[in-house]
Write a protein that holds these residues in place. Sequence first.
Motif, mmCIF file in Angstrom:
data_model
loop_
_atom_site.group_PDB
_atom_site.id
_atom_site.type_symbol
_atom_site.label_atom_id
_atom_site.label_comp_id
_atom_site.label_asym_id
_atom_site.label_seq_id
_atom_site.Cartn_x
_atom_site.Cartn_y
_atom_site.Cartn_z
ATOM 1 N N PHE A 208 0.831 -1.139 -0.014
ATOM 2 C CA PHE A 208 0.028 -0.140 0.022
ATOM 3 C C PHE A 208 0.615 1.262 0.088
ATOM 4 O O PHE A 208 1.837 1.475 0.884
ATOM 5 N N ARG A 209 0.940 2.099 -1.225
ATOM 6 C CA ARG A 209 1.860 2.995 -1.478
ATOM 7 C C ARG A 209 1.512 4.579 -1.078
ATOM 8 O O ARG A 209 2.353 5.090 -0.613
ATOM 9 N N GLY A 210 -0.135 4.698 -0.940
ATOM 10 C CA GLY A 210 -0.390 6.334 -0.741
ATOM 11 C C GLY A 210 -0.329 7.083 -2.112
ATOM 12 O O GLY A 210 0.165 6.649 -2.930
ATOM 13 N N ALA A 211 -0.711 8.331 -1.939
ATOM 14 C CA ALA A 211 -0.873 9.131 -3.084
ATOM 15 C C ALA A 211 0.633 9.351 -3.768
ATOM 16 O O ALA A 211 0.748 9.377 -5.095
ATOM 17 N N TRP A 212 2.070 9.246 -3.095
ATOM 18 C CA TRP A 212 2.951 9.730 -3.487
ATOM 19 C C TRP A 212 4.180 8.541 -3.254
ATOM 20 O O TRP A 212 5.424 8.589 -3.497
ATOM 21 N N GLY A 213 3.637 7.444 -3.002
ATOM 22 C CA GLY A 213 4.481 6.053 -2.862
ATOM 23 C C GLY A 213 5.147 6.135 -1.516
ATOM 24 O O GLY A 213 6.040 5.267 -1.384
ATOM 25 N N ASN A 214 4.737 6.851 -0.480
ATOM 26 C CA ASN A 214 5.723 6.720 0.790
ATOM 27 C C ASN A 214 5.032 6.436 2.068
ATOM 28 O O ASN A 214 5.218 6.714 3.005
ATOM 29 N N ALA A 215 3.706 5.895 1.862
ATOM 30 C CA ALA A 215 2.930 5.382 2.853
ATOM 31 C C ALA A 215 3.402 4.444 3.813
ATOM 32 O O ALA A 215 4.565 3.584 3.437
ATOM 33 N N GLY A 216 3.381 4.351 5.017
ATOM 34 C CA GLY A 216 4.087 3.845 6.099
ATOM 35 C C GLY A 216 5.051 4.395 6.689
ATOM 36 O O GLY A 216 5.836 3.704 7.597
ATOM 37 N N GLU A 217 5.580 5.535 6.475
ATOM 38 C CA GLU A 217 6.714 5.926 7.064
ATOM 39 C C GLU A 217 6.716 6.502 8.330
ATOM 40 O O GLU A 217 6.709 7.629 8.917
ATOM 41 N N ILE A 218 6.571 5.319 9.259
ATOM 42 C CA ILE A 218 6.331 5.835 10.654
ATOM 43 C C ILE A 218 7.457 6.116 11.419
ATOM 44 O O ILE A 218 7.255 6.852 12.661
ATOM 45 N N GLY A 219 8.599 6.162 10.844
ATOM 46 C CA GLY A 219 9.919 6.901 11.478
ATOM 47 C C GLY A 219 9.711 8.216 11.653
ATOM 48 O O GLY A 219 10.218 8.842 12.748
ATOM 49 N N HIS A 220 8.816 9.065 11.159
ATOM 50 C CA HIS A 220 8.777 10.450 11.259
ATOM 51 C C HIS A 220 7.105 10.868 12.096
ATOM 52 O O HIS A 220 6.887 11.993 11.795
ATOM 53 N N ILE A 221 6.623 9.634 12.414
ATOM 54 C CA ILE A 221 5.645 10.118 13.377
ATOM 55 C C ILE A 221 5.978 10.712 14.790
ATOM 56 O O ILE A 221 7.001 10.197 15.282
ATOM 57 N N PRO A 222 5.357 12.016 15.225
ATOM 58 C CA PRO A 222 6.151 12.328 16.514
ATOM 59 C C PRO A 222 5.775 11.470 17.733
ATOM 60 O O PRO A 222 4.809 10.909 17.813
ATOM 61 N N ALA A 223 7.045 11.126 18.546
ATOM 62 C CA ALA A 223 6.921 10.412 19.615
ATOM 63 C C ALA A 223 7.019 11.354 20.920
ATOM 64 O O ALA A 223 6.725 10.850 22.012
ATOM 65 N N VAL A 224 7.827 12.337 20.732
ATOM 66 C CA VAL A 224 8.487 13.216 22.065
ATOM 67 C C VAL A 224 7.978 14.462 21.726
ATOM 68 O O VAL A 224 8.633 15.298 20.817
ATOM 69 N N PRO A 225 7.120 15.201 22.382
ATOM 70 C CA PRO A 225 6.739 16.716 22.319
ATOM 71 C C PRO A 225 8.028 17.390 22.556
ATOM 72 O O PRO A 225 8.873 17.335 23.513
#
Length: 378
Positions: free
Chosen positions: A230-247
């Motif tokens: 599953f790629r998303g609109a621009w092919g980068n779906a799933g990039e969990i590494g850049h989900i915010p983890a620490v405010p």
Amino acid sequence: MALRGTNQETGRPYNRRIVLEAIRLRGPITRGDIARSVGLTVQTVSTIVRELEDEGLILSAQKAPEGRGIPPSTLTINPDGGHALGIHVTPLGIEAALVNLRGDVLESLRRDVLNATPEDAFSIISELVQQLKASPRCGRLLGAGLALPGPFDVESMSFVGSTTMTGWKNVDIRQHLADATGLPAFIENDMAAAALGEQLYGLGQQLSDYYYLFFSVGLGGAMMHEGAVFRGAWGNAGEIGHIPAVPDGEPCPCGNRGCLERYLSLDAYERRGLPANEWVAEVAPFFRSAVRTIENLFDPETIVLGALAPHAFISQLATLVDGLDNSISARANRPMPRVVMASDCQHSALRGAAALAVFGVMSPRYGQMFETPEKGTA
């Protein structure tokens, strides 16, 4: 994935890949069972099977008679009917492997080099490829696949920072790979490549929907749905590494602060400088939060954990599933655990890169057999 052939004359190459895919997924299988499962006539399937046998891509076996009549022969993929080269480039080094159609890594080579420039990297790749081609175990080569850290085509994030290939912007990677290997060339971000490798060679053969969490220099992942990423609109779906983890946490090269991969990745482990067991205990809350986020977003059958790190290291991470919080995946009737280890963690990206070439030949969802690689920039 539902496999269906076409009776149109122009669909012959497609039907070849359909038949190959049916044999790969369901073999040993008879010609009649293939025809019924993909919607082609037995005559059409038999014609394609003869071609594939002549090319050495499949094997035919005859069962011993159990009663009257001769039982139909069954077909399987010939693991040595072709080979692919898998190449993985990271900021820490370059690996290349010779992989057969069953996903076995027959030989692998590695060069430790920090953040290689494109010129240096493809010079090294050319040398490694020549060594693998000279191997007595190397048969007919179908193509070469290259996996490297993503995301692709994101101005502020691609080829920026310690977890990506700095300095690779605006490089015609596919053409460089074709020139360095002399083979049809395929490229992919390493997390999607690793997920495809698991689909072709590992647990993906038993699963329809799973998330592949790729623990590398950075942290990424890919959601697999019915045999495809599953790629998303621009092919980068799933990039969990850049989900915010620490405010207001650690600065990230992407421009934000507190991104998950700043705490949960090989780069984070190296920067922290703790013994493995202490570091794993420290990042447990981040790991469990990531699992819960993935589950609530994608509702996967399971999360497959793959990595570049040694098996013992990943085994320690996998033990963190014992303390997982509640999510939509916390159900009593699960056929699989919420997190499982990949079938071959150490070679996940290499096998995935080789799978790019194999899929190009064998899967109806990918390119024409032995097609000329297009020019393009990652």
